[in-house]
Design a protein around this motif. Structure first.
Motif, PDB file in Angstrom:
ATOM      1  N   ASP A 350       0.824  -1.212   0.000  1.00 17.90           N
ATOM      2  CA  ASP A 350       0.000   0.000   0.000  1.00 17.90           C
ATOM      3  C   ASP A 350       0.861   1.268   0.000  1.00 17.90           C
ATOM      4  OD1 ASP A 350       1.084  -0.106   2.504  1.00 17.90           O
ATOM      5  OD2 ASP A 350      -0.817  -0.149   3.597  1.00 17.90           O
ATOM      6  N   ASP A 351       2.098   1.132  -0.427  1.00 19.41           N
ATOM      7  CA  ASP A 351       3.066   2.237  -0.481  1.00 19.41           C
ATOM      8  C   ASP A 351       3.495   2.729   0.900  1.00 19.41           C
ATOM      9  OD1 ASP A 351       3.097   2.150  -3.215  1.00 19.41           O
ATOM     10  OD2 ASP A 351       1.881   3.943  -3.529  1.00 19.41           O
ATOM     11  N   SER A 352       3.114   2.019   1.947  1.00 22.45           N
ATOM     12  CA  SER A 352       3.461   2.479   3.297  1.00 22.45           C
ATOM     13  C   SER A 352       4.956   2.332   3.591  1.00 22.45           C
ATOM     14  CB  SER A 352       2.648   1.712   4.341  1.00 22.45           C
ATOM     15  OG  SER A 352       2.924   0.316   4.274  1.00 22.45           O
ATOM     16  N   LEU A 353       5.654   1.488   2.825  1.00 25.99           N
ATOM     17  CA  LEU A 353       7.091   1.311   3.050  1.00 25.99           C
ATOM     18  C   LEU A 353       7.919   2.425   2.416  1.00 25.99           C
ATOM     19  CD1 LEU A 353       7.622  -2.531   2.423  1.00 25.99           C
ATOM     20  CD2 LEU A 353       6.914  -1.366   4.509  1.00 25.99           C
ATOM     21  N   LEU A 354       7.338   3.133   1.461  1.00 19.94           N
ATOM     22  CA  LEU A 354       8.124   4.081   0.666  1.00 19.94           C
ATOM     23  C   LEU A 354       8.770   5.195   1.485  1.00 19.94           C
ATOM     24  CD1 LEU A 354       5.991   4.386  -2.583  1.00 19.94           C
ATOM     25  CD2 LEU A 354       8.272   3.387  -2.350  1.00 19.94           C
ATOM     26  N   PRO A 355       8.065   5.845   2.416  1.00 20.96           N
ATOM     27  CA  PRO A 355       8.736   6.911   3.174  1.00 20.96           C
ATOM     28  C   PRO A 355      10.002   6.430   3.876  1.00 20.96           C
ATOM     29  CG  PRO A 355       6.370   7.015   3.515  1.00 20.96           C
ATOM     30  CD  PRO A 355       6.643   5.736   2.782  1.00 20.96           C
ATOM     31  N   THR A 356       9.969   5.204   4.404  1.00 23.57           N
ATOM     32  CA  THR A 356      11.160   4.673   5.072  1.00 23.57           C
ATOM     33  C   THR A 356      12.234   4.316   4.053  1.00 23.57           C
ATOM     34  OG1 THR A 356       9.783   3.780   6.847  1.00 23.57           O
ATOM     35  CG2 THR A 356      12.017   2.914   6.655  1.00 23.57           C
ATOM     36  N   LEU A 357      11.835   3.659   2.956  1.00 26.65           N
ATOM     37  CA  LEU A 357      12.811   3.259   1.936  1.00 26.65           C
ATOM     38  C   LEU A 357      13.504   4.466   1.315  1.00 26.65           C
ATOM     39  CD1 LEU A 357      10.890   0.398   0.064  1.00 26.65           C
ATOM     40  CD2 LEU A 357      12.763   0.158   1.709  1.00 26.65           C
ATOM     41  N   ASP A 360      16.293   8.545   5.444  1.00 25.52           N
ATOM     42  CA  ASP A 360      17.728   8.685   5.706  1.00 25.52           C
ATOM     43  C   ASP A 360      18.199   7.823   6.876  1.00 25.52           C
ATOM     44  OD1 ASP A 360      16.542  10.007   7.777  1.00 25.52           O
ATOM     45  OD2 ASP A 360      17.450  11.966   7.365  1.00 25.52           O
ATOM     46  N   ASP A 361      17.457   6.750   7.189  1.00 23.49           N
ATOM     47  CA  ASP A 361      17.845   5.861   8.283  1.00 23.49           C
ATOM     48  C   ASP A 361      18.002   4.439   7.740  1.00 23.49           C
ATOM     49  OD1 ASP A 361      18.173   4.289  10.516  1.00 23.49           O
ATOM     50  OD2 ASP A 361      16.573   5.244  11.676  1.00 23.49           O
ATOM     51  N   PRO A 362      19.230   3.997   7.472  1.00 26.59           N
ATOM     52  CA  PRO A 362      19.419   2.667   6.874  1.00 26.59           C
ATOM     53  C   PRO A 362      18.980   1.528   7.786  1.00 26.59           C
ATOM     54  CG  PRO A 362      21.521   3.587   7.574  1.00 26.59           C
ATOM     55  CD  PRO A 362      20.513   4.682   7.706  1.00 26.59           C
ATOM     56  N   LEU A 363      19.126   1.704   9.085  1.00 29.48           N
ATOM     57  CA  LEU A 363      18.708   0.647  10.005  1.00 29.48           C
ATOM     58  C   LEU A 363      17.190   0.510  10.009  1.00 29.48           C
ATOM     59  CD1 LEU A 363      21.170   1.266  12.979  1.00 29.48           C
ATOM     60  CD2 LEU A 363      21.448  -0.176  10.955  1.00 29.48           C
ATOM     61  N   ALA A 364      16.486   1.634   9.855  1.00 32.19           N
ATOM     62  CA  ALA A 364      15.025   1.580   9.765  1.00 32.19           C
ATOM     63  C   ALA A 364      14.592   0.889   8.470  1.00 32.19           C
ATOM     64  CB  ALA A 364      14.445   2.990   9.832  1.00 32.19           C
TER      65      ALA A 364
END
Length: 583
Positions: A350-357, A360-364
């Motif tokens: 549902d595109d919910s991963l996009l903001p994290t991907l 600027d936080d690689p561990l997130a």
């Protein structure tokens, strides 16, 4: 067709004048008196079509003075690699009259031009390649036959799966969507690249498979990965050939083979800037087209890059200021249990991963992908999400960056698409870890989106553009004729997509726009990756964003000198009988 004879001149006239031009059955022929005999050739230089009657003959050698191509007058054979042989016609003297036969001594059939294609590749003669391709198609030789011949030449004469073979695979993948002209131009670029690489390649010294022993695939996989990591190319190749001989030749392509090769390609993180993974995918795609019986000749071309590659773990910026390598290795070790935890569950993107991907936080980023696997996401689903994120990097690439900065997002998008393609064949943990590697590669390009470029229509819509498909397609080429129109092509492409116009026509136009420019193979890669990602849903906002990204990527370096297609264009015109030398 009748091989009629046509009167040229009396022996005395021809010996006195030295040359006569006539038209026989619609084709121009020039007859020379030389060394006590009479010799006839087509009155068009096979190089660029200049009349050979304007050349000179000395000691049986005919010289075309436009580019100084020289020919044996008796056989028509060229002394210069840049020019093809010229057709010769038999002559006869009857009662003091010189006659010429209307058909060439050797009819230029499919076998002739097939041999010409090989000769052109061997000699890296652009015009011979171009003429052979044009004539093979005029003789209705299907593209699959031509592609198979070129692929076999590349595997016999190259020492790696190079850029030419990559372009060949891309062109082959897109061929059903391309018009004849675009396909011809694109194929010429691929073949010319293969010929150039073969000319400069050191001869391969192939090794054979292990000749005895009941080696399990598990053992061969361990050995292969060991030799690749040890950078022992010959040993790795021998193990690979053993596995191929056992699996492919006996049972056809097997998931175990995909796991062996692609798994080794992800042992190093983002190996060779992603090129290795794309090469692995492209080899499999090419074999899908030319036949897996070619696997033993083709797969060893991966050996050099597989054994000599460098992983991102060898680069300081994957360790500093944040150590990303250790968390990646940790999640790799947990992948079997993560996949098991998500088995049987259903996950919907549902595109919910996009903001994290795209953050600027690689561990997130690593954590959110882990959570998605536990929630039931498949590696294939996540590979596509990562690929879309990589496409957005291109779509939002800031124009304040240098032109060379496009290479990072290009590689990330190309590699993410390759991972998506490989996972459609096999989804073992050793392959699936590449999804995490690719996600971090996308993260590495985050500064190139600061500030982020606006997506087409995001600021003021696209209603100012035409709604007519043909007008939009024509405007796309016009948009690439000036340096100050970087955003216009992306807007036109987005407008075309949102209106639901035919997808294949758009692919053809973008391929033609790419192939006419003097660009490297990365631009072909990103185009084909985009088509692969959006082909099943070509009129969605996601599709528009991805296609806008590759349009912006191409626009940023256009126009170029556009010299690449001159030879194939001239060859096509000459095949129609046009007098190219007259303009």
């Amino acid at each position: 067709m009748n091989n009629d004879r046509f009167e040229v001149a009396t022996v005395a006239e021809l010996e006195q004048e030295g040359m006569k031009v006539l038209t026989a059955d619609g084709q121009p022929i020039v007859v020379f008196a030389s060394n006590g005999g009479f010799h006839a050739v087509e009155d068009r230089c096979p190089h660029m079509g200049f009349p050979l009657s304007k050349g000179t003959v000395k000691d049986g050698i005919l010289t075309c003075h436009w580019h100084q191509a020289r020919f044996d007058l008796c056989s028509g054979c060229s002394f210069d690699r840049f020019a093809d042989d010229t057709p010769v016609f038999d002559t006869i003297v009857d009662k003091g009259i010189v006659y010429v036969y209307s058909q060439p001594r050797r009819a230029p059939d499919a076998a002739y031009f097939s041999q010409g294609l090989v000769r052109g590749m061997e000699q890296n003669s652009g015009f011979t390649i171009a003429r052979s391709l044009v004539m093979l198609r005029r003789l209705e030789i299907d593209w699959s036959t031509i592609i198979r011949q070129v692929a076999q030449f590349a595997s016999r004469n190259g020492n790696s799966f190079g850029t030419g073979s990559t372009i060949l695979t891309i062109v082959t993948n897109l061929q059903p969507r391309l018009t004849e002209q675009t396909m011809l131009f694109a194929m010429f670029r691929a073949v010319r690249e293969i010929a150039g690489q073969a000319m400069n390649a050191a001869p391969r010294r192939p090794v054979g498979p292990l000749t005895a022993g009941d080696h399990s695939m598990a053992l061969l996989k361990r050995w292969y990965r060991h030799w690749v990591q040890s950078r022992h190319g010959d040993a790795a190749e021998r193990v690979l050939l053993t596995a191929l001989h056992r699996q492919v030749l006996e049972t056809g392509i097997d998931k175990a083979i995909v796991d062996l090769i692609a798994g080794a390609a992800t042992d190093r993180i983002y190996d060779s800037g992603g090129h290795l993974l794309d090469n692995v995918n492209k080899v499999m795609e090419l074999l899908d087209h030319v036949g897996w019986e070619q696997a033993e000749a083709t797969y060893p071309l991966l050996t050099d890059v597989m054994a000599s590659g460098r992983g991102a773990e060898e680069s300081s910026h994957w360790h500093h200021p944040i150590d990303i390598v250790t968390p990646l290795r940790d999640v790799e070790a947990r992948l079997p249990e993560l996949l098991a935890a998500g088995a049987g569950k259903t996950w919907q993107d549902d595109d919910s991963l996009l903001p994290t991907l795209l953050g600027d936080d690689p561990l997130a980023i690593i954590a959110v992908l882990e959570d998605a696997l536990i929630a039931g996401a498949t590696p294939l689903q996540l590979a596509r999400v990562v690929c879309y994120a990589a496409g957005l990097r291109l779509a939002r690439f800031g124009l304040s960056n240098e032109v060379g900065d496009w290479f990072g997002p290009q590689h990330a998008f190309i590699t993410a698409n390759a991972m998506h393609g490989i996972l459609q064949r096999c989804t073992t943990p050793d392959i699936a870890r590449g999804v995490f590697h690719n996600a971090i590669a996308v993260y590495m390009d985050r500064f190139l989106n600061i500030p982020p470029a606006a997506l087409p229509g995001e600021a003021g819509g696209l209603d100012h553009l035409s709604t007519d498909a043909n007008e939009l397609l024509a405007a796309m080429l016009d948009a690439l004729d000036r340096k100050d129109r970087t955003e216009l092509l992306a807007e036109l492409v987005s407008r075309y997509v949102e209106l639901g116009h035919p997808f294949d026509a758009l692919v053809d136009r973008l391929m033609y726009a790419t192939v006419r420019e003097d660009v490297n193979f990365h631009y072909f890669q990103v185009l084909e990756a985009a088509v692969s990602q959006v082909a099943d849903q070509p009129h969605t906002p996601h599709a528009a964003h991805i296609l806008a990204g590759i349009a912006r990527n191409l626009s940023a370096i256009c126009p170029t000198a556009r010299a690449s297609l001159q030879l194939i264009t001239v060859a096509a015109r000459l095949s129609k009988g046009e007098r190219v030398h007259e303009g």
